[in-house]
Design an enzyme around this catalytic site. Structure first.
Site, PDB file in Angstrom:
ATOM      1  N   ILE A  89     -27.605  19.567  59.152  1.00  0.00           N
ATOM      2  CA  ILE A  89     -26.913  20.386  60.151  1.00  0.00           C
ATOM      3  C   ILE A  89     -27.622  21.735  60.317  1.00  0.00           C
ATOM      4  O   ILE A  89     -27.767  22.243  61.433  1.00  0.00           O
ATOM      5  CB  ILE A  89     -25.429  20.568  59.745  1.00  0.00           C
ATOM      6  CG1 ILE A  89     -24.709  19.199  59.793  1.00  0.00           C
ATOM      7  CG2 ILE A  89     -24.733  21.578  60.650  1.00  0.00           C
ATOM      8  CD1 ILE A  89     -23.282  19.213  59.251  1.00  0.00           C
ATOM      9  N   LYS A 138     -15.856  14.861  41.830  1.00  0.00           N
ATOM     10  CA  LYS A 138     -15.214  14.219  40.666  1.00  0.00           C
ATOM     11  C   LYS A 138     -13.718  14.479  40.827  1.00  0.00           C
ATOM     12  O   LYS A 138     -13.343  15.537  41.347  1.00  0.00           O
ATOM     13  CB  LYS A 138     -15.632  14.898  39.340  1.00  0.00           C
ATOM     14  CG  LYS A 138     -17.019  14.564  38.849  1.00  0.00           C
ATOM     15  CD  LYS A 138     -17.018  13.308  38.005  1.00  0.00           C
ATOM     16  CE  LYS A 138     -18.429  12.984  37.539  1.00  0.00           C
ATOM     17  NZ  LYS A 138     -18.740  11.587  37.583  1.00  0.00           N
ATOM     18  N   ALA A 164      -9.444  15.626  36.950  1.00  0.00           N
ATOM     19  CA  ALA A 164      -9.315  15.284  35.531  1.00  0.00           C
ATOM     20  C   ALA A 164     -10.682  15.035  34.894  1.00  0.00           C
ATOM     21  O   ALA A 164     -10.872  15.280  33.702  1.00  0.00           O
ATOM     22  CB  ALA A 164      -8.436  14.047  35.376  1.00  0.00           C
ATOM     23  N   ASN A 194      -9.271  15.951  50.018  1.00  0.00           N
ATOM     24  CA  ASN A 194      -9.972  14.682  49.880  1.00  0.00           C
ATOM     25  C   ASN A 194     -10.031  14.301  48.407  1.00  0.00           C
ATOM     26  O   ASN A 194     -10.262  15.161  47.554  1.00  0.00           O
ATOM     27  CB  ASN A 194     -11.393  14.833  50.441  1.00  0.00           C
ATOM     28  CG  ASN A 194     -11.937  13.518  50.950  1.00  0.00           C
ATOM     29  OD1 ASN A 194     -11.223  12.501  50.959  1.00  0.00           O
ATOM     30  ND2 ASN A 194     -13.183  13.516  51.366  1.00  0.00           N
ATOM     31  N   TYR A 223     -14.576  21.188  46.260  1.00  0.00           N
ATOM     32  CA  TYR A 223     -15.129  21.344  47.613  1.00  0.00           C
ATOM     33  C   TYR A 223     -14.024  21.796  48.589  1.00  0.00           C
ATOM     34  O   TYR A 223     -14.226  22.698  49.401  1.00  0.00           O
ATOM     35  CB  TYR A 223     -15.722  20.004  48.037  1.00  0.00           C
ATOM     36  CG  TYR A 223     -16.435  19.978  49.368  1.00  0.00           C
ATOM     37  CD1 TYR A 223     -17.671  20.585  49.536  1.00  0.00           C
ATOM     38  CD2 TYR A 223     -15.875  19.319  50.472  1.00  0.00           C
ATOM     39  CE1 TYR A 223     -18.341  20.534  50.757  1.00  0.00           C
ATOM     40  CE2 TYR A 223     -16.529  19.260  51.697  1.00  0.00           C
ATOM     41  CZ  TYR A 223     -17.773  19.865  51.829  1.00  0.00           C
ATOM     42  OH  TYR A 223     -18.423  19.809  53.038  1.00  0.00           O
ATOM     43  N   THR A 283     -25.551  12.653  58.644  1.00  0.00           N
ATOM     44  CA  THR A 283     -26.611  13.393  57.936  1.00  0.00           C
ATOM     45  C   THR A 283     -26.945  12.643  56.650  1.00  0.00           C
ATOM     46  O   THR A 283     -26.301  11.645  56.312  1.00  0.00           O
ATOM     47  CB  THR A 283     -26.142  14.810  57.531  1.00  0.00           C
ATOM     48  OG1 THR A 283     -25.051  14.670  56.627  1.00  0.00           O
ATOM     49  CG2 THR A 283     -25.743  15.658  58.719  1.00  0.00           C
TER      50      THR A 283
HETATM   51  P1  NAD Z   1     -27.249  18.925  53.470  1.00  0.00           P
HETATM   52  O1  NAD Z   1     -27.034  18.694  52.015  1.00  0.00           O
HETATM   53  O2  NAD Z   1     -28.106  17.967  54.233  1.00  0.00           O
HETATM   54  O3  NAD Z   1     -27.805  20.406  53.724  1.00  0.00           O
HETATM   55  C1  NAD Z   1     -27.316  21.530  53.031  1.00  0.00           C
HETATM   56  C2  NAD Z   1     -28.477  22.489  52.822  1.00  0.00           C
HETATM   57  O4  NAD Z   1     -27.974  23.627  52.097  1.00  0.00           O
HETATM   58  C3  NAD Z   1     -29.598  21.868  51.989  1.00  0.00           C
HETATM   59  O5  NAD Z   1     -30.826  22.042  52.630  1.00  0.00           O
HETATM   60  C4  NAD Z   1     -29.503  22.618  50.679  1.00  0.00           C
HETATM   61  O6  NAD Z   1     -30.754  22.757  50.013  1.00  0.00           O
HETATM   62  C5  NAD Z   1     -28.946  23.966  51.150  1.00  0.00           C
HETATM   63  N1  NAD Z   1     -28.354  24.684  50.011  1.00  0.00           N
HETATM   64  C6  NAD Z   1     -27.495  24.185  49.100  1.00  0.00           C
HETATM   65  N2  NAD Z   1     -27.237  25.117  48.168  1.00  0.00           N
HETATM   66  C7  NAD Z   1     -27.930  26.215  48.500  1.00  0.00           C
HETATM   67  C8  NAD Z   1     -28.084  27.486  47.905  1.00  0.00           C
HETATM   68  N3  NAD Z   1     -27.471  27.812  46.772  1.00  0.00           N
HETATM   69  N4  NAD Z   1     -28.890  28.392  48.494  1.00  0.00           N
HETATM   70  C9  NAD Z   1     -29.539  28.082  49.642  1.00  0.00           C
HETATM   71  N5  NAD Z   1     -29.422  26.883  50.255  1.00  0.00           N
HETATM   72  C10 NAD Z   1     -28.649  25.954  49.677  1.00  0.00           C
HETATM   73  O7  NAD Z   1     -25.801  18.996  54.105  1.00  0.00           O
HETATM   74  P2  NAD Z   1     -25.319  18.915  55.639  1.00  0.00           P
HETATM   75  O8  NAD Z   1     -24.649  17.611  55.815  1.00  0.00           O
HETATM   76  O9  NAD Z   1     -26.372  19.333  56.585  1.00  0.00           O
HETATM   77  O10 NAD Z   1     -24.160  20.021  55.577  1.00  0.00           O
HETATM   78  C11 NAD Z   1     -24.291  21.353  56.032  1.00  0.00           C
HETATM   79  C12 NAD Z   1     -22.958  22.044  55.906  1.00  0.00           C
HETATM   80  O11 NAD Z   1     -21.962  21.309  56.630  1.00  0.00           O
HETATM   81  C13 NAD Z   1     -22.444  22.143  54.471  1.00  0.00           C
HETATM   82  O12 NAD Z   1     -21.807  23.381  54.293  1.00  0.00           O
HETATM   83  C14 NAD Z   1     -21.455  20.998  54.379  1.00  0.00           C
HETATM   84  O13 NAD Z   1     -20.499  21.233  53.379  1.00  0.00           O
HETATM   85  C15 NAD Z   1     -20.859  21.018  55.773  1.00  0.00           C
HETATM   86  N6  NAD Z   1     -20.242  19.753  56.186  1.00  0.00           N
HETATM   87  C16 NAD Z   1     -20.980  18.628  56.397  1.00  0.00           C
HETATM   88  C17 NAD Z   1     -20.345  17.452  56.806  1.00  0.00           C
HETATM   89  C18 NAD Z   1     -21.120  16.183  57.080  1.00  0.00           C
HETATM   90  O14 NAD Z   1     -20.498  15.201  57.498  1.00  0.00           O
HETATM   91  N7  NAD Z   1     -22.415  16.127  56.911  1.00  0.00           N
HETATM   92  C19 NAD Z   1     -18.963  17.447  56.998  1.00  0.00           C
HETATM   93  C20 NAD Z   1     -18.253  18.600  56.761  1.00  0.00           C
HETATM   94  C21 NAD Z   1     -18.893  19.753  56.373  1.00  0.00           C
END
Ligand code: NAD
Length: 469
Positions: A242, A317, A320, A369, A375, A410
């Site tokens: 994203i 997880k 628990a 969830n 989360y 993704t």
């Molecule tokens: P992804 O895991 O593909 O990308 C997340 C990116 O964040 C990765 O490149 C990772 O290296 C980076 N990241 C993680 N920890 C970090 C840190 N400490 N410092 C710097 N960068 C860091 O995930 P995505 O699916 O692209 O999700 C992006 C956002 O959207 C997230 O916040 C996720 O929780 C949220 N989200 C995604 C979905 C989905 O369906 N994919 C649904 C709801 C929410």
């Protein structure tokens, strides 16, 4: 990840089979391409009581070059539209439908009492079957909390039931939204209407958006296709998924992107930044000195205009079975870092006055969830942060909003086991997952300098997911 069922259901043989078996039939959603008009087709306009926003709507439709028609119960639209220089006509009549239309816009601001709600019935009863595929419905009301009478507040609140039900009934990739426009915020509707009526909002449906009086300076872009021209936008987690899509849309909209990701992702991060002509910062945002490093980088760059907090992690997880460090890590990366960075960047002026903060939450934070207490705490906390800091940052002309994605295609969702992934994909009004670009479009709508009437909003990009609805 590719959705094979979506392609199959839209093939000639697959469509027959899907219809015969009564299976969900996802539509190939229209998505925005640079240079497209806002609405590709006619807009049918309706209203109830004494609608208060007709002249503003007429000016807006004139601005976007839309063709409009008046429903027979809103005959005054013809003269209001003509006065604004719009060519318009009447749609249908005597209970007979008119031509197919791309959008239905209903001004409900004049509804004072629930007994007037039949105006909604007549408009949508007459027009529902005339909406083209990937059509748009926008109902505009007044925020119930601001209404002078409890009767008006009641009927205005009832609009939520209408739009959420329409989202489920209309199918064929159509979306339905409710926009509450506060008194005095009538001039702030344009960026929101442009987003909601266009294919930019392909996977956003059944949302309630609140437009308030402007925060900071009111800016109307010279070119709406380049709304982020001259803006410096930090996107965290930009090396993939994203975040990468957000960076792409920022650049498409004329902005300069600063891509950030963890040092382990330096190579893909630099590749994204290079492709988009942006900068790369390899930094763990969870580190205690991250806010100071960002202030330094922003100040060396002349200050930044937008912060997009997209980086996020899952460490699933059941509670628990969860180790404390997995709880700490998730809440720190997804929530506490955002709080620290926002406070530091706003306080130091490294995020410029008139800036924008856009956060990424999740429907997990709304619905909860299984296996995601950590989360969900972090993502619900993001919503709390947005709502509690919006009035504080507004004093500096800074807005803060959040986007809560549902099932987005993704790497994160590709890793979900097949049966659960299929359920997540189909359990929404679009019968499909969203694309990263859908989240990116919503973020860029909030990030736009023209969105000064939007703060404290949380918008789901979930195709009207049944989860947490
Ligand atoms: P992804 O895991 O593909 O990308 C997340 C990116 O964040 C990765 O490149 C990772 O290296 C980076 N990241 C993680 N920890 C970090 C840190 N400490 N410092 C710097 N960068 C860091 O995930 P995505 O699916 O692209 O999700 C992006 C956002 O959207 C997230 O916040 C996720 O929780 C949220 N989200 C995604 C979905 C989905 O369906 N994919 C649904 C709801 C929410």
């Amino acid at each position: 990840m590719k959705d094979g069922y979506l392609d199959f259901a839209n093939s000639p043989m697959g469509a027959k089979l899907v219809n015969a078996l009564g299976l969900p039939k996802p539509m190939q959603l229209e998505r925005y391409k640079a240079g497209q008009p806002v609405v590709r087709g006619t807009v049918l306009v309706g209203g109830g009581g004494e609608p208060q926003l007709l002249s503003q709507l007429a000016a807006f439709f004139k601005d976007i070059g839309a063709q409009t028609l008046a429903h027979e119960r809103l005959p005054q639209w013809v003269s209001v539209a003509n006065q604004a220089g719009l060519t318009t006509g009447r749609w249908g009549g005597n209970g007979q439908p008119g031509e197919k239309v791309k959008a239905l816009v209903f001004d409900a601001t004049g509804l004072e009492d629930s007994t007037q709600s039949d105006a909604l019935y007549w408009f949508f009863h007459d027009a529902a079957r005339s909406l083209l595929p990937c059509g748009r419905v926008v109902v505009i009301g007044r925020p119930p909390e601001d209404c002078a009478s409890h009767r008006k507040a009641t009927v205005q609140r009832s609009l939520e039931g209408l739009t959420r039900s329409l989202g489920k009934e209309l199918k064929k990739g159509a979306t339905a939204q409710l926009v509450y426009v506060a008194e005095g915020a009538e001039g702030e509707m344009e960026s929101t209407l442009r987003f909601l009526l266009s294919p930019r909002s392909a996977y956003v449906s059944a949302q309630v958006i609140r437009i308030g009086r402007p925060v900071g300076e009111v800016v109307k872009p010279a070119d709406w296709g380049q709304a982020l021209a001259g803006k410096k936008v930090l996107v965290t987690g930009a090396s993939r998924g994203i975040g990468e899509a957000i960076a792409e849309v920022v650049v498409r909209e004329g902005g300069q992107v600063i891509c950030l990701d963890v040092p382990q992702a330096q190579a893909p991060l630099e590749a994204v930044a290079k492709r988009l002509g942006g900068k790369a910062i390899a930094l763990d945002i969870g580190a205690p000195d991250a806010p100071a490093k960002l202030i330094e980088a922003a100040k060396a760059d002349g200050g930044w205009d937008v912060l997009v907090h997209n980086a996020g992690i899952t460490r699933d997880k059941t509670i628990a079975n969860m180790k404390e460090h997995l709880w700490q890590l998730t809440v720190n990366v997804n929530l506490s870092t955002q709080e620290r960075i926002n406070e530091a960047m706003v306080e130091s002026g490294a995020l410029k006055a008139g800036g924008r903060i856009v956060c990424v939450s999740s429907i997990s934070g709304i619905a909860g969830n299984m296996g995601q207490t950590n989360y969900a705490v972090s993502k619900a906390g993001v919503i709390g942060m947005v709502q509690s800091t919006a009035p504080i940052y507004a004093q500096k002309g800074i807005t803060i909003n959040a986007v809560a994605p549902g099932f987005i295609e993704t790497q994160m969702t590709a890793a979900i086991p097949f049966a659960i992934r299929e359920a997540g994909r189909r359990m929404n009004s679009m019968s499909q997952g969203g694309q990263p670009v859908d989240v990116a479009e919503a973020i860029c709508w909030f990030a736009s300098p023209a969105s000064s009437g939007l703060t404290g909003n949380v918008i789901r990009v979930c195709g009207q997911s049944l989860i947490g609805a």
